[in-house]
Motif scaffolding. Structure first.
Motif, PDB file in Angstrom:
ATOM      1  N   UNK A  74       0.803  -1.109  -0.045  1.00 16.52           N
ATOM      2  CA  UNK A  74       0.082  -0.072   0.159  1.00 16.52           C
ATOM      3  C   UNK A  74       1.183   1.347  -0.020  1.00 16.52           C
ATOM      4  N   UNK A  75       2.142   1.244  -0.298  1.00 18.32           N
ATOM      5  CA  UNK A  75       2.850   2.276  -0.228  1.00 18.32           C
ATOM      6  C   UNK A  75       2.952   3.141  -1.446  1.00 18.32           C
ATOM      7  N   UNK A  76       2.068   4.354  -1.473  1.00 18.86           N
ATOM      8  CA  UNK A  76       1.799   4.922  -2.819  1.00 18.86           C
ATOM      9  C   UNK A  76       3.097   5.921  -3.299  1.00 18.86           C
ATOM     10  N   UNK A  77       4.098   6.095  -2.277  1.00 15.64           N
ATOM     11  CA  UNK A  77       5.179   6.712  -2.779  1.00 15.64           C
ATOM     12  C   UNK A  77       6.057   5.907  -3.734  1.00 15.64           C
ATOM     13  N   UNK A  78       5.971   4.523  -3.881  1.00 15.58           N
ATOM     14  CA  UNK A  78       6.666   3.741  -4.853  1.00 15.58           C
ATOM     15  C   UNK A  78       6.431   4.439  -6.226  1.00 15.58           C
ATOM     16  N   UNK A  79       5.345   4.708  -6.333  1.00 19.43           N
ATOM     17  CA  UNK A  79       5.136   5.099  -8.012  1.00 19.43           C
ATOM     18  C   UNK A  79       5.917   6.034  -8.584  1.00 19.43           C
ATOM     19  N   UNK A  80       5.823   7.351  -7.708  1.00 14.85           N
ATOM     20  CA  UNK A  80       6.668   8.561  -8.069  1.00 14.85           C
ATOM     21  C   UNK A  80       8.140   8.273  -7.852  1.00 14.85           C
ATOM     22  N   UNK A  81       8.663   7.506  -6.850  1.00 16.48           N
ATOM     23  CA  UNK A  81       9.955   7.114  -6.902  1.00 16.48           C
ATOM     24  C   UNK A  81      10.555   6.469  -8.061  1.00 16.48           C
ATOM     25  N   UNK A  82       9.777   5.421  -8.656  1.00 20.83           N
ATOM     26  CA  UNK A  82      10.143   4.565  -9.913  1.00 20.83           C
ATOM     27  C   UNK A  82      10.171   5.843 -11.116  1.00 20.83           C
ATOM     28  N   UNK A  83       9.288   6.754 -11.131  1.00 17.70           N
ATOM     29  CA  UNK A  83       9.243   7.742 -12.141  1.00 17.70           C
ATOM     30  C   UNK A  83      10.657   8.518 -12.121  1.00 17.70           C
ATOM     31  N   UNK A  84      10.978   9.120 -10.846  1.00 15.16           N
ATOM     32  CA  UNK A  84      12.152   9.709 -10.653  1.00 15.16           C
ATOM     33  C   UNK A  84      13.468   9.101 -11.314  1.00 15.16           C
ATOM     34  N   UNK A  85      13.388   7.546 -10.714  1.00 10.95           N
ATOM     35  CA  UNK A  85      14.282   6.894 -11.225  1.00 10.95           C
ATOM     36  C   UNK A  85      14.671   6.734 -12.677  1.00 10.95           C
ATOM     37  N   UNK A  86      13.296   6.558 -13.434  1.00  8.67           N
ATOM     38  CA  UNK A  86      13.491   6.608 -14.933  1.00  8.67           C
ATOM     39  C   UNK A  86      14.010   7.743 -15.512  1.00  8.67           C
ATOM     40  N   UNK A  87      13.415   8.940 -15.175  1.00  8.84           N
ATOM     41  CA  UNK A  87      14.047  10.241 -15.508  1.00  8.84           C
ATOM     42  C   UNK A  87      15.464  10.300 -15.395  1.00  8.84           C
ATOM     43  N   UNK A  88      16.208   9.933 -14.157  1.00  7.15           N
ATOM     44  CA  UNK A  88      17.661  10.112 -13.946  1.00  7.15           C
ATOM     45  C   UNK A  88      18.186   9.067 -14.855  1.00  7.15           C
ATOM     46  N   UNK A  89      17.811   7.916 -15.094  1.00  4.44           N
ATOM     47  CA  UNK A  89      18.431   6.830 -16.238  1.00  4.44           C
ATOM     48  C   UNK A  89      18.282   7.577 -17.497  1.00  4.44           C
ATOM     49  N   UNK A  90      17.258   8.196 -17.805  1.00  3.52           N
ATOM     50  CA  UNK A  90      17.322   8.884 -19.143  1.00  3.52           C
ATOM     51  C   UNK A  90      18.485  10.006 -19.282  1.00  3.52           C
ATOM     52  N   UNK A  91      18.334  10.684 -18.240  1.00  2.00           N
ATOM     53  CA  UNK A  91      19.465  11.857 -18.101  1.00  2.00           C
ATOM     54  C   UNK A  91      20.871  11.258 -18.376  1.00  2.00           C
ATOM     55  N   UNK A  92      21.205   9.979 -17.757  1.00  2.00           N
ATOM     56  CA  UNK A  92      22.521   9.611 -17.746  1.00  2.00           C
ATOM     57  C   UNK A  92      22.748   8.913 -19.186  1.00  2.00           C
ATOM     58  N   UNK A  93      21.847   8.483 -19.738  1.00  2.45           N
ATOM     59  CA  UNK A  93      22.234   7.716 -20.975  1.00  2.45           C
ATOM     60  C   UNK A  93      22.107   8.918 -21.990  1.00  2.45           C
ATOM     61  N   UNK A  94      21.234   9.832 -22.033  1.00  2.00           N
ATOM     62  CA  UNK A  94      21.576  10.966 -23.283  1.00  2.00           C
ATOM     63  C   UNK A  94      22.720  11.833 -22.767  1.00  2.00           C
ATOM     64  N   UNK A  95      23.234  11.821 -21.734  1.00  2.00           N
ATOM     65  CA  UNK A  95      24.590  12.821 -21.325  1.00  2.00           C
ATOM     66  C   UNK A  95      25.683  11.914 -22.296  1.00  2.00           C
TER      67      UNK A  95
END
Length: 324
Positions: free
Chosen positions: A193-214
């Motif tokens: 029931x931890x709703x915070x997991x969803x935005x945390x995954x989203x942040x991780x996706x964004x960070x991964x995209x930034x790393x690969x695009x760099x």
């Protein structure tokens, strides 16, 4: 002074040699068809994820949909690049269109970095104000997305050495990994029931995209700025040429990348006075060494007579003044 410019001949040789590696290559037409199919599949995935993300209140699905949406122009540009790169040289574009793929990768990286930054900020806001997520929709849609992104990744895997195709490969590999994370997140939310997991995954996706695009931005900008090809040292190239019998000095060396794995060189080589037939033998050895040891296949070599003042260095010198 003998001056031999073999740019055209070297370019032809480069075109024939380009793409000869240990792994199996997909024909240009085949890669074009694969990219076309990937665009259609990604469009469908974007619509499914947006609708499902809105219905299930999942920020991770919406973030992944936006991420996949950025892959659409990426693939369209890459598709155009595969078409352009196969075009022959013209009187106006004498090098052909090999840089089209590099330019596409550069634009794609900037686009992804901007979108990824936006996703991170939106996810942080969602983290501050959690929303209940419907895990069933989140779970099944992420599995569907994994099948699409995993399929595209496998389809272009063999051509990932090409910088333009590699941008597609990295993006879809990252998408597939993010889909796995979303599946795990959906299960975690369902069980805890931890709703915070969803935005945390989203942040991780964004960070991964930034790393690969760099990484892609750094490599593509290096090529566009005519930088020395990676894993190559100017001194080693000059040393290899100086070991050829008859070569007494090498200077004013420029080495750059025309397109993915297609390297070019221009330099001045000082040799003794000799018949042109003998100088042609030296030229053939120079081209052989460059192609074999450094994978440089587009060569422009200017011969100079030995005994002239040595005013030039390995790097581009100041303009040489006339000497008496």
């Amino acid at each position: 002074m003998h001056s031999h410019g073999h740019g055209a001949e070297g370019h032809s040789h480069g075109l024939h040699s380009h793409g000869v590696h240990a792994h199996v290559h997909i024909p240009p037409g085949g890669m074009t068809a694969i990219l076309g199919g990937a665009v259609v599949a990604t469009f469908a995935l974007v619509f499914v994820e947006l609708a499902a993300g809105y219905a299930s209140h999942s920020m991770a699905l919406i973030s992944d949909a936006v991420h996949n949406m950025t892959d659409v122009p990426t693939m369209v540009i890459s598709w155009l690049a595969t078409v352009w790169a196969s075009r022959p040289p013209t009187p106006e574009k004498t090098y052909g269109y090999h840089r089209a793929g590099i330019l596409a990768a550069f634009v794609n990286a900037i686009l992804l970095a901007i979108v990824a930054t936006f996703l991170v900020f939106e996810s942080i806001e969602r983290l501050r104000h959690p929303v209940d997520v419907q895990t069933n929709v989140m779970l099944w849609v992420s599995v569907f997305a994994l099948v699409i992104n995993g399929g595209i990744t496998l389809a272009v895997h063999s051509e990932r050495r090409d910088l333009n195709v590699r941008s597609i490969w990295i993006h879809n590999l990252g998408d597939a990994l993010s889909n796995i994370a979303i599946v795990a997140g959906a299960l975690a939310i369902r069980w805890t029931g931890a709703a915070w997991v969803d935005p945390v995954i989203s942040i991780a996706i964004g960070a991964m995209v930034l790393w690969s695009s760099a990484g892609i931005l750094r490599e593509s900008s290096h090529i566009l700025l005519e930088g020395l090809p990676r894993n190559m040292q100017l001194e080693q190239v000059a040393g290899a040429l100086l070991r050829i019998e008859g070569v007494q000095e090498v200077h004013d060396i420029h080495i750059w990348t025309l397109g993915t794995e297609l390297n070019a060189i221009s330099c001045h080589v000082r040799i003794p006075d000799m018949h042109m037939e003998e100088s042609e033998k030296i030229l053939a050895q120079i081209r052989e060494v460059l192609a074999r040891d450094f994978r440089v296949t587009h060569t422009t070599i200017q011969f100079e007579r030995a005994g002239l003042p040595a005013e030039a260095g390995l790097y581009m010198p100041e303009p040489v003044r006339g000497s008496k």
